[in-house]
Design a protein around this motif. Structure first.
Motif, PDB file in Angstrom:
ATOM      1  N   GLY A  45      37.654  57.526  40.176  1.00  6.55           N
ATOM      2  CA  GLY A  45      36.922  58.145  41.346  1.00  6.55           C
ATOM      3  C   GLY A  45      35.613  57.088  41.054  1.00  6.55           C
ATOM      4  O   GLY A  45      35.517  56.636  41.000  1.00  6.55           O
ATOM      5  N   HIS A  46      34.471  58.186  41.238  1.00 12.97           N
ATOM      6  CA  HIS A  46      33.467  57.537  41.823  1.00 12.97           C
ATOM      7  C   HIS A  46      32.219  59.098  40.579  1.00 12.97           C
ATOM      8  O   HIS A  46      30.811  58.593  40.575  1.00 12.97           O
ATOM      9  CB  HIS A  46      32.429  58.425  42.966  1.00 12.97           C
ATOM     10  N   GLY A  47      33.179  58.544  38.935  1.00 11.85           N
ATOM     11  CA  GLY A  47      32.257  58.509  37.953  1.00 11.85           C
ATOM     12  C   GLY A  47      31.893  58.004  37.662  1.00 11.85           C
ATOM     13  O   GLY A  47      31.044  57.183  37.931  1.00 11.85           O
ATOM     14  N   ARG A  48      30.960  58.436  36.824  1.00  8.14           N
ATOM     15  CA  ARG A  48      30.007  57.157  35.921  1.00  8.14           C
ATOM     16  C   ARG A  48      30.118  55.545  35.714  1.00  8.14           C
ATOM     17  O   ARG A  48      31.820  56.086  35.183  1.00  8.14           O
ATOM     18  CB  ARG A  48      29.216  58.043  34.751  1.00  8.14           C
ATOM     19  N   ASN A  49      30.593  54.454  35.679  1.00  5.53           N
ATOM     20  CA  ASN A  49      30.757  53.423  35.416  1.00  5.53           C
ATOM     21  C   ASN A  49      30.047  52.461  34.816  1.00  5.53           C
ATOM     22  O   ASN A  49      29.547  51.286  34.583  1.00  5.53           O
ATOM     23  CB  ASN A  49      29.986  52.930  37.133  1.00  5.53           C
ATOM     24  N   ALA A  50      28.959  53.361  33.028  1.00  2.31           N
ATOM     25  CA  ALA A  50      28.261  52.655  32.607  1.00  2.31           C
ATOM     26  C   ALA A  50      29.814  51.672  31.767  1.00  2.31           C
ATOM     27  O   ALA A  50      29.061  50.576  31.281  1.00  2.31           O
ATOM     28  CB  ALA A  50      28.444  53.679  31.214  1.00  2.31           C
ATOM     29  N   TYR A  51      30.604  51.737  31.633  1.00  2.00           N
ATOM     30  CA  TYR A  51      31.588  51.399  30.818  1.00  2.00           C
ATOM     31  C   TYR A  51      32.913  50.915  32.542  1.00  2.00           C
ATOM     32  O   TYR A  51      33.693  51.342  32.219  1.00  2.00           O
ATOM     33  CB  TYR A  51      32.619  51.597  30.144  1.00  2.00           C
ATOM     34  N   PRO A  52      32.649  50.220  33.040  1.00  2.00           N
ATOM     35  CA  PRO A  52      33.504  49.576  33.708  1.00  2.00           C
ATOM     36  C   PRO A  52      34.844  49.314  33.477  1.00  2.00           C
ATOM     37  O   PRO A  52      35.301  49.115  32.503  1.00  2.00           O
ATOM     38  CB  PRO A  52      33.253  48.146  34.677  1.00  2.00           C
ATOM     39  N   VAL A  53      36.393  49.858  33.854  1.00  2.00           N
ATOM     40  CA  VAL A  53      37.395  49.819  33.887  1.00  2.00           C
ATOM     41  C   VAL A  53      38.185  48.041  33.311  1.00  2.00           C
ATOM     42  O   VAL A  53      38.815  48.689  32.348  1.00  2.00           O
ATOM     43  CB  VAL A  53      38.266  51.050  35.152  1.00  2.00           C
ATOM     44  N   ARG A  54      36.994  47.845  34.451  1.00  9.72           N
ATOM     45  CA  ARG A  54      38.470  45.789  33.671  1.00  9.72           C
ATOM     46  C   ARG A  54      37.312  45.472  32.589  1.00  9.72           C
ATOM     47  O   ARG A  54      38.678  44.631  32.295  1.00  9.72           O
ATOM     48  CB  ARG A  54      38.104  45.671  34.623  1.00  9.72           C
ATOM     49  N   ALA A  55      36.786  45.672  32.533  1.00  7.37           N
ATOM     50  CA  ALA A  55      36.009  45.012  31.379  1.00  7.37           C
ATOM     51  C   ALA A  55      36.299  45.837  30.408  1.00  7.37           C
ATOM     52  O   ALA A  55      36.661  45.363  29.289  1.00  7.37           O
ATOM     53  CB  ALA A  55      34.280  45.221  31.927  1.00  7.37           C
ATOM     54  N   MET A  56      36.837  46.565  29.901  1.00  8.87           N
ATOM     55  CA  MET A  56      37.218  47.395  29.170  1.00  8.87           C
ATOM     56  C   MET A  56      38.769  47.418  28.758  1.00  8.87           C
ATOM     57  O   MET A  56      39.226  46.759  27.783  1.00  8.87           O
ATOM     58  CB  MET A  56      37.102  49.284  28.976  1.00  8.87           C
ATOM     59  N   TRP A  57      39.618  47.137  29.854  1.00 13.31           N
ATOM     60  CA  TRP A  57      40.713  46.601  29.651  1.00 13.31           C
ATOM     61  C   TRP A  57      40.675  44.644  28.992  1.00 13.31           C
ATOM     62  O   TRP A  57      41.963  44.498  28.097  1.00 13.31           O
ATOM     63  CB  TRP A  57      41.375  46.574  30.694  1.00 13.31           C
ATOM     64  N   ASN A  58      39.445  44.304  29.751  1.00 11.78           N
ATOM     65  CA  ASN A  58      40.152  42.946  29.164  1.00 11.78           C
ATOM     66  C   ASN A  58      39.140  42.748  27.790  1.00 11.78           C
ATOM     67  O   ASN A  58      39.860  41.818  26.686  1.00 11.78           O
ATOM     68  CB  ASN A  58      38.681  42.081  30.125  1.00 11.78           C
ATOM     69  N   SER A  59      38.429  43.925  27.354  1.00 10.21           N
ATOM     70  CA  SER A  59      38.342  43.660  25.983  1.00 10.21           C
ATOM     71  C   SER A  59      38.831  44.166  24.835  1.00 10.21           C
ATOM     72  O   SER A  59      39.389  44.052  23.490  1.00 10.21           O
ATOM     73  CB  SER A  59      37.097  44.840  25.551  1.00 10.21           C
ATOM     74  N   VAL A  60      40.496  45.218  25.358  1.00 12.05           N
ATOM     75  CA  VAL A  60      41.563  45.759  24.827  1.00 12.05           C
ATOM     76  C   VAL A  60      42.358  44.306  24.510  1.00 12.05           C
ATOM     77  O   VAL A  60      43.239  43.384  23.499  1.00 12.05           O
ATOM     78  CB  VAL A  60      42.046  47.033  25.474  1.00 12.05           C
ATOM     79  N   LEU A  61      42.694  43.906  25.695  1.00  7.08           N
ATOM     80  CA  LEU A  61      43.597  42.671  25.538  1.00  7.08           C
ATOM     81  C   LEU A  61      42.654  41.169  24.564  1.00  7.08           C
ATOM     82  O   LEU A  61      43.673  40.373  23.945  1.00  7.08           O
ATOM     83  CB  LEU A  61      43.808  41.796  26.715  1.00  7.08           C
ATOM     84  N   ALA A  62      41.214  41.052  24.733  1.00  7.73           N
ATOM     85  CA  ALA A  62      40.791  40.503  23.501  1.00  7.73           C
ATOM     86  C   ALA A  62      41.366  40.893  21.716  1.00  7.73           C
ATOM     87  O   ALA A  62      41.892  39.824  21.749  1.00  7.73           O
ATOM     88  CB  ALA A  62      39.075  40.412  23.928  1.00  7.73           C
ATOM     89  N   GLY A  63      41.345  41.680  22.082  1.00  6.08           N
ATOM     90  CA  GLY A  63      40.969  42.713  20.567  1.00  6.08           C
ATOM     91  C   GLY A  63      42.514  41.594  20.641  1.00  6.08           C
ATOM     92  O   GLY A  63      42.828  41.331  19.097  1.00  6.08           O
ATOM     93  N   VAL A  64      43.635  42.370  21.122  1.00  3.03           N
ATOM     94  CA  VAL A  64      45.294  41.441  20.646  1.00  3.03           C
ATOM     95  C   VAL A  64      45.360  39.975  20.601  1.00  3.03           C
ATOM     96  O   VAL A  64      45.604  39.815  19.266  1.00  3.03           O
ATOM     97  CB  VAL A  64      46.381  42.398  22.179  1.00  3.03           C
ATOM     98  N   VAL A  65      44.401  39.610  21.108  1.00  4.42           N
ATOM     99  CA  VAL A  65      44.540  38.120  21.343  1.00  4.42           C
ATOM    100  C   VAL A  65      43.977  37.384  19.747  1.00  4.42           C
ATOM    101  O   VAL A  65      44.207  36.702  19.365  1.00  4.42           O
ATOM    102  CB  VAL A  65      44.495  37.476  22.416  1.00  4.42           C
TER     103      VAL A  65
END
Length: 75
Positions: A45-65
């Motif tokens: 929603g319109h909550g705090r965006n200190a950690y954007p969803v897409r950036a966090m998802w990309n970091s999860v994928l990077a951790g796996v790679v």
């Protein structure tokens, strides 16, 4: 009985020869995650965006790679 040889779709050796960043780019370009991102961004929603969803998802994928995830390190 007929033996039908099956061609390989890709070679694991081809993936192993790629550099880490090339593998990450390949994963980021091929994972069909747009629907997931839309749902997660809508849920935030319109909550705090200190950690954007897409950036966090990309970091999860990077951790796996990069095999930095604990399940890949054997911990």
């Amino acid at each position: 009985m007929a033996i039908i040889p099956q061609l390989s779709l890709f070679s694991w050796q081809d993936l192993e020869e790629l550099g880490d960043l090339e593998r990450l780019v390949l994963v980021l370009e091929t994972v069909p995650d747009e629907t997931l991102m839309a749902h997660l961004e809508a849920a935030r929603g319109h909550g705090r965006n200190a950690y954007p969803v897409r950036a966090m998802w990309n970091s999860v994928l990077a951790g796996v790679v990069f095999r930095e995830c604990p399940i890949f390190r054997g911990n």
